[in-house]
Design an enzyme around this catalytic site. Sequence first.
Site, PDB file in Angstrom:
ATOM      1  N   ASP A 170     -11.837  83.961 -36.241  1.00 13.76           N
ATOM      2  CA  ASP A 170     -10.847  83.151 -35.765  1.00 13.76           C
ATOM      3  C   ASP A 170     -11.656  81.793 -35.222  1.00 13.76           C
ATOM      4  O   ASP A 170     -12.805  82.124 -34.772  1.00 13.76           O
ATOM      5  CB  ASP A 170      -9.820  83.436 -35.095  1.00 13.76           C
ATOM      6  CG  ASP A 170     -10.401  84.186 -33.827  1.00 13.76           C
ATOM      7  OD1 ASP A 170     -11.381  84.796 -33.880  1.00 13.76           O
ATOM      8  OD2 ASP A 170      -9.955  83.995 -32.620  1.00 13.76           O
ATOM      9  N   GLU A 219      -9.413  87.019 -32.081  1.00 14.36           N
ATOM     10  CA  GLU A 219     -10.179  87.650 -31.179  1.00 14.36           C
ATOM     11  C   GLU A 219     -10.058  86.504 -29.898  1.00 14.36           C
ATOM     12  O   GLU A 219     -10.089  87.096 -28.629  1.00 14.36           O
ATOM     13  CB  GLU A 219     -11.787  87.848 -31.615  1.00 14.36           C
ATOM     14  CG  GLU A 219     -12.403  88.295 -30.454  1.00 14.36           C
ATOM     15  CD  GLU A 219     -12.960  87.629 -29.201  1.00 14.36           C
ATOM     16  OE1 GLU A 219     -12.983  87.931 -27.930  1.00 14.36           O
ATOM     17  OE2 GLU A 219     -13.332  86.273 -29.489  1.00 14.36           O
TER      18      GLU A 219
END
Length: 394
Positions: free
Chosen positions: A80, A138
């Site tokens: 991400d 995350e």
Amino acid sequence: MQEKLFERLEALYPDMVEFRRDLHMYPELSFHEVDTPKKVATFLKALGLEVQTEVGERGVVATLRGGKPGKTVALRADFDALPIHEENEVPYRSKVDGVMHACGHDVHTSGLLHVAKVLSEFRKELTGNVVFIHQFAEELVPGGAKFMVEDGCMEGVDAVFGAHVNSKEPLGRVGHCAGPSMANGDNFEITIHGAGGHAGMPHLTVDPVAIGGQLMSSLQQIVSRQTDPLEAAVVTVATFQAGDSFNVIPDTALLKGTARTFKPEVRENVEAAIRSVARSTCEGLGASATVNYIKGYPAVVNDEAETARIARVARSLFGEELVYEMTPMMGMEDFSYYLHKAPGAFVWVGGAMPDPSDVYPHHHPKFNVDEEAMLRIGKLFIGTVLDYLGEEAS
């Protein structure tokens, strides 16, 4: 076998860079990853691996089964990005306004994918299995690891390893820390409910701005006066929002912050103290408080033996001078959820840009790293896998 694997990884370096730069140009935010997991899954399926998609909702997991039975080791990367507008003037700068890979997750993902490619080409020679965990979200609590673990990504895994590029450390420098290494990370929001009015007549109000200032000071005493000085704890107020006029006292004020600890009992005590201090401070000055306390990632606690293993492998690959023992840090990482299921270790690998003027911290709009860090992380992963599975490193 190790040298053959390393030679193959080095040959794939141009492909590694190309894949990383594609991810960098088209970043996706936490819990909004759509195209990234598709790219990851397509790559892994082309290797002939057993691939699971939508693990925990957006994660991708691939399993490589070696030619001989043995233990199972997992490797993890995150994919991400962050809500930051990129300021780097590079050909591969983000094409998505307000979103960029400002933490190196594009590096982690491409690196691990090409480790999977190399290991898959030598699968018949491997004893045991390797699980490749590609994680979403995350950067944002509650994080993707929690949901992927709940969806079974760690079933049958005997050990797990992860690595994070470090933009401030020289290329290839490996930092390790056995035991507690990254903190529990919690967030809190405190809304102060007062009574607004004219700024020229404050005696007719209950001023949440003044109370908020007092509360900020009181919260600092949780660490300085209510926590054992030999225990690690941080309470930080990072946001103070109240009103938007020079002559109007608002009804409410909002404080947002974070609490970082290592031990569960210290974590519980800090939460209780934040609630108590907020309530008593506000009520004592005629206001009231609403506290929203959000528990984030648990602490990363690296296994002693597996930390020693990956540190030993790093020293053998890169030399004693590039491997060091880190002190615990108050940052947080949801790799902790994997460590609740199997022993393992999370390490940091240097990737500072060659020119010191290009070195910026993580989460900065000019963040970038030396792409050769992917080779260092890749070799560390391969060496650790071979060591764990008991393969010969010759």
